[in-house]
Design a protein around this motif. Structure first.
Motif, PDB file in Angstrom:
ATOM      1  N   LEU A 172      37.815  63.004  26.750  1.00 39.75           N
ATOM      2  CA  LEU A 172      38.583  62.784  25.514  1.00 39.75           C
ATOM      3  C   LEU A 172      37.527  63.901  24.599  1.00 39.75           C
ATOM      4  O   LEU A 172      36.334  63.988  24.698  1.00 39.75           O
ATOM      5  CB  LEU A 172      38.590  61.813  24.890  1.00 39.75           C
ATOM      6  N   ARG A 205      35.592  63.367  17.512  1.00 38.53           N
ATOM      7  CA  ARG A 205      37.029  63.396  16.828  1.00 38.53           C
ATOM      8  C   ARG A 205      37.591  61.974  16.890  1.00 38.53           C
ATOM      9  O   ARG A 205      37.222  61.285  17.596  1.00 38.53           O
ATOM     10  CB  ARG A 205      37.956  64.574  17.648  1.00 38.53           C
ATOM     11  N   LYS A 230      39.698  59.497  18.735  1.00 40.17           N
ATOM     12  CA  LYS A 230      40.037  59.456  20.003  1.00 40.17           C
ATOM     13  C   LYS A 230      41.339  58.696  20.143  1.00 40.17           C
ATOM     14  O   LYS A 230      41.979  59.065  21.122  1.00 40.17           O
ATOM     15  CB  LYS A 230      38.862  58.575  20.741  1.00 40.17           C
ATOM     16  N   ASN A 251      43.897  59.881  18.520  1.00 35.34           N
ATOM     17  CA  ASN A 251      45.003  61.041  18.487  1.00 35.34           C
ATOM     18  C   ASN A 251      45.168  61.749  19.819  1.00 35.34           C
ATOM     19  O   ASN A 251      45.650  62.705  19.901  1.00 35.34           O
ATOM     20  CB  ASN A 251      44.614  61.687  17.265  1.00 35.34           C
ATOM     21  N   TYR A 252      44.235  61.391  20.799  1.00 33.59           N
ATOM     22  CA  TYR A 252      44.211  62.232  22.101  1.00 33.59           C
ATOM     23  C   TYR A 252      44.315  61.420  23.234  1.00 33.59           C
ATOM     24  O   TYR A 252      44.188  60.197  23.312  1.00 33.59           O
ATOM     25  CB  TYR A 252      42.691  63.035  22.156  1.00 33.59           C
ATOM     26  N   ASN A 298      44.498  61.620  27.747  1.00 37.43           N
ATOM     27  CA  ASN A 298      44.359  62.364  28.890  1.00 37.43           C
ATOM     28  C   ASN A 298      45.451  61.898  29.880  1.00 37.43           C
ATOM     29  O   ASN A 298      45.448  60.713  30.395  1.00 37.43           O
ATOM     30  CB  ASN A 298      42.969  62.262  29.495  1.00 37.43           C
ATOM     31  N   LEU A 324      44.767  67.291  28.614  1.00 33.23           N
ATOM     32  CA  LEU A 324      44.507  66.706  27.304  1.00 33.23           C
ATOM     33  C   LEU A 324      45.819  66.949  26.635  1.00 33.23           C
ATOM     34  O   LEU A 324      46.346  68.016  26.269  1.00 33.23           O
ATOM     35  CB  LEU A 324      43.253  67.320  26.780  1.00 33.23           C
ATOM     36  N   HIS A 325      46.068  65.787  26.058  1.00 34.05           N
ATOM     37  CA  HIS A 325      47.262  65.819  24.975  1.00 34.05           C
ATOM     38  C   HIS A 325      46.964  65.223  23.622  1.00 34.05           C
ATOM     39  O   HIS A 325      45.936  64.539  23.421  1.00 34.05           O
ATOM     40  CB  HIS A 325      48.439  64.873  25.563  1.00 34.05           C
ATOM     41  N   LYS A 326      47.513  65.734  22.599  1.00 26.60           N
ATOM     42  CA  LYS A 326      47.312  65.329  21.209  1.00 26.60           C
ATOM     43  C   LYS A 326      48.646  64.842  20.492  1.00 26.60           C
ATOM     44  O   LYS A 326      49.668  65.319  20.793  1.00 26.60           O
ATOM     45  CB  LYS A 326      46.892  66.645  20.573  1.00 26.60           C
ATOM     46  N   ARG A 327      48.323  63.603  19.786  1.00 26.88           N
ATOM     47  CA  ARG A 327      49.343  63.049  19.199  1.00 26.88           C
ATOM     48  C   ARG A 327      49.619  63.618  17.880  1.00 26.88           C
ATOM     49  O   ARG A 327      48.867  64.077  16.814  1.00 26.88           O
ATOM     50  CB  ARG A 327      49.325  61.516  18.941  1.00 26.88           C
ATOM     51  N   TYR A 330      52.944  62.737  21.859  1.00 24.04           N
ATOM     52  CA  TYR A 330      51.935  63.416  22.403  1.00 24.04           C
ATOM     53  C   TYR A 330      52.220  64.572  23.165  1.00 24.04           C
ATOM     54  O   TYR A 330      53.304  64.836  23.716  1.00 24.04           O
ATOM     55  CB  TYR A 330      51.239  62.421  23.342  1.00 24.04           C
ATOM     56  N   LEU A 358      47.978  70.733  24.131  1.00 28.00           N
ATOM     57  CA  LEU A 358      47.342  71.117  22.876  1.00 28.00           C
ATOM     58  C   LEU A 358      47.728  72.682  22.457  1.00 28.00           C
ATOM     59  O   LEU A 358      47.604  72.887  21.507  1.00 28.00           O
ATOM     60  CB  LEU A 358      45.710  71.398  23.380  1.00 28.00           C
TER      61      LEU A 358
END
Length: 83
Positions: free
Chosen positions: A9, A13, A15, A17-18, A20, A25-28, A35, A38
């Protein structure tokens, strides 16, 4: 752009909001809550203490586009009423 730690991760930042998912890696998105990878987020550059930093927008591209379209439509309606 984003430095990853031992847990996969981002370092320094939020964590929560991210995530794996299957090694990717995905972000919310803070707007819709889903999610995404990126590349579904626009890059964002800002300056803090004279240093240029790079990050990603908090809203996904889908939410950004839909919000911009909604605002543009409202603006057209307002301009039409003024005339």
């Amino acid at each position: 752009m984003i430095t990853l730690g031992n847990d996969g991760l981002p370092v320094g930042r939020r964590k929560n909001n991210y995530m794996n998912i299957d090694g990717v890696l995905h972000k919310r998105c803070t707007h819709c809550g889903q999610y995404f990878r990126l590349n579904y987020f626009y890059p964002l550059k800002y300056r803090r203490n004279g240093e240029v930093r790079e990050t990603l927008q908090s809203w996904c591209k889908f939410c950004m586009v839909s919000e911009c379209c909604k605002k543009a439509k409202e603006k057209r309606i307002d301009n039409a009423q003024v005339r």
